[in-house]
Write a protein that holds these residues in place. Structure first.
Motif, PDB file in Angstrom:
ATOM      1  N   HIS A   1      -7.379   7.670   4.566  1.00  0.00           N
ATOM      2  CA  HIS A   1      -7.146   6.256   4.145  1.00  0.00           C
ATOM      3  C   HIS A   1      -7.911   5.204   4.384  1.00  0.00           C
ATOM      4  O   HIS A   1      -8.277   4.218   3.648  1.00  0.00           O
TER       5      HIS A   1
ATOM      6  N   TYR B   1       0.748  -1.203   0.149  1.00  0.00           N
ATOM      7  CA  TYR B   1       0.015  -0.010   0.061  1.00  0.00           C
ATOM      8  C   TYR B   1       0.988   1.282  -0.008  1.00  0.00           C
ATOM      9  O   TYR B   1       0.832   2.295  -0.751  1.00  0.00           O
TER      10      TYR B   1
ATOM     11  N   LEU C   1      -3.712   0.489  -3.751  1.00  0.00           N
ATOM     12  CA  LEU C   1      -4.317   1.232  -2.850  1.00  0.00           C
ATOM     13  C   LEU C   1      -5.792   0.777  -2.453  1.00  0.00           C
ATOM     14  O   LEU C   1      -6.385   1.775  -1.712  1.00  0.00           O
TER      15      LEU C   1
ATOM     16  N   CYS D   1       1.101   4.425  -2.711  1.00  0.00           N
ATOM     17  CA  CYS D   1       1.182   5.851  -2.330  1.00  0.00           C
ATOM     18  C   CYS D   1       2.274   6.382  -2.919  1.00  0.00           C
ATOM     19  O   CYS D   1       2.216   7.557  -3.612  1.00  0.00           O
TER      20      CYS D   1
ATOM     21  N   TYR E   1       1.902   6.763  -6.945  1.00  0.00           N
ATOM     22  CA  TYR E   1       0.980   7.828  -7.202  1.00  0.00           C
ATOM     23  C   TYR E   1       1.560   9.153  -7.003  1.00  0.00           C
ATOM     24  O   TYR E   1       1.279  10.165  -7.922  1.00  0.00           O
TER      25      TYR E   1
END
Length: 418
Positions: A202, A174, A229, A178, A181
């Protein structure tokens, strides 16, 4: 926590990085965490993880001798250059995921994946550093945190960690999502004024698709990033899967050739030999794959014209390919022919004088000859022409009428055969 100096290993004659722990009067666990980093990073060797060479203490200060990475962190790259192109981000993602997969195979969760802990050397190779808060999955005590305390950076913290659950490998996946991204858009997926507000995002907020924030990436890249995500850990791929997906170029979303359509059950293979055809497989449960040749429209037109020239042979051609249909057609034609013969035999135009009800001496009964299925013809015996009934002999003008009726019947039967 500490300072990092450029050093030189005089014994092995190579440049190194020396991480020196600063006095931590307010954090009694700092020394233990520093030792944990040395033990964790030194427990395995991987090209995408910063290697640890030595660990010791000098003048009451702990130090860590590590591999020197000639380059900047991703955090500095984002500050100086902004978002990175999709190809470079895919390469970074593949290498970072490979390093995480190696750690996960050793039972180690990094727990603090962020741009500052991902380093790029001079040739673009990524290295994961700072295992200072790493945790062994099978040893909860190794986290060195008090009950209820969340360790990690809130911008990259997995939802389950925000709820205080134990760190698992899916947390690193995860966090890597991030980071990816942010590399594409220039900002992390969630931002707020306070850490608590970020943690709520989140947990409850879906990330804005990166292409809506200006990221120039294929749809396949975007969909896979959103899977990293996912709110539920079980919905995220494993680190090794992420590494393989990006390394093979699947992020480009290259279209694969469509498979040839299968021939459906009941289709009839072509009997033409000259028309171009397409070979298509069709598999049944009863046996191996069978290949049929589908005729082109031009070939179908030629066969249709030839069938029209042959007239009644259409039924025989169809029967050669479809035995069941041929049997039904033959039976139907025979039935219709029999009905037609009966209608003509008992038509109002016939009288008792023309068709005697009882046998009469000197009169020969008509003879019925067997014809192929689909036709029925009644032919008078040639020998009966000298023994016609008196009603016909007395009225010869009725003979042409009977012949004309016979001609009509023959034409009708011929049309029926067509």
């Amino acid at each position: 926590m500490g300072e990092v100096w450029r050093g030189f290993d005089e014994t092995l004659d190579r440049p190194v990085a020396v991480k020196l722990l600063l006095p931590q009067d307010t954090d009694p666990t700092a020394a233990s965490r520093f030792r944990l980093e040395a033990q964790t990073a030194g427990s395995f060797n991987h090209p995408h993880v910063v290697g640890v060479f030595d660990f010791g203490q000098h003048e009451d200060r702990l130090f860590l001798v590590m591999e020197l990475v000639e380059g900047d962190s991703l955090a500095r790259h984002l500050t100086t250059t902004g978002p990175l192109p999709a190809g470079q981000v895919a390469q970074i993602a593949a290498q970072a995921a490979a390093g995480l997969a190696a750690a996960h195979q050793q039972g180690i969760v990094h727990r603090d994946i962020k741009p500052a802990n991902l380093l790029l050397d001079a040739d673009g190779t990524l290295k994961i550093g700072d295992f200072g808060i790493a945790r062994f999955v099978d040893d909860p005590a190794a986290a060195l945190t008090t009950t209820g305390q969340i360790v990690g950076t809130s911008l990259y913290l997995a939802p389950e960690r925000a709820l205080g659950r134990p760190a698992e490998p899916a947390c690193d996946v995860y966090a890597l999502g991030c980071v990816i991204y942010q590399l594409l858009t220039g900002r992390p997926p969630f931002q707020a004024d306070t850490a608590v507000a970020i943690l709520h995002q989140h947990l409850d907020t879906a990330p804005v698709p990166p292409r809506q924030r200006g990221a120039d990436i294929p749809a396949a890249f975007e969909n896979y990033l959103l899977a990293l995500l996912a709110k539920q850990p079980s919905d995220r791929p494993e680190a090794q899967q992420v590494a393989d997906w990006f390394a093979t170029g699947a992020w480009q979303g290259r279209s694969e050739p469509m498979p040839a359509p299968a021939l459906w059950p009941g289709s009839v293979p072509s009997s033409g030999h000259n028309a171009p055809s397409t070979q298509l497989p069709y598999t049944t449960e009863a046996g191996p794959a069978t290949t049929y040749a589908l005729p082109s429209p031009a070939g179908h037109t030629r066969r249709s014209r030839a069938s029209r020239r042959r007239g009644g042979s259409n039924i025989r051609t169809l029967a050669a390919h479809r035995p069941r249909v041929a049997g039904l057609v033959a039976a139907a034609v025979t039935f219709l022919a029999a009905m037609l013969a009966g209608v003509l035999w008992f038509s109002p135009g016939s009288s008792s004088a023309e068709t005697p009800q009882t046998p009469t001496p000197g009169i020969t009964s008509p003879t019925t000859t067997q014809e192929p299925a689909g036709s029925a013809t009644v032919t008078p015996d040639p020998s009966s022409t000298a023994s016609l009934p008196a009603s016909i002999a007395d009225h010869p003008e009725r003979e042409p009428e009977q012949k004309q009726r016979g001609n009509k019947q023959g034409k009708h039967e011929e049309g029926e055969d067509d």
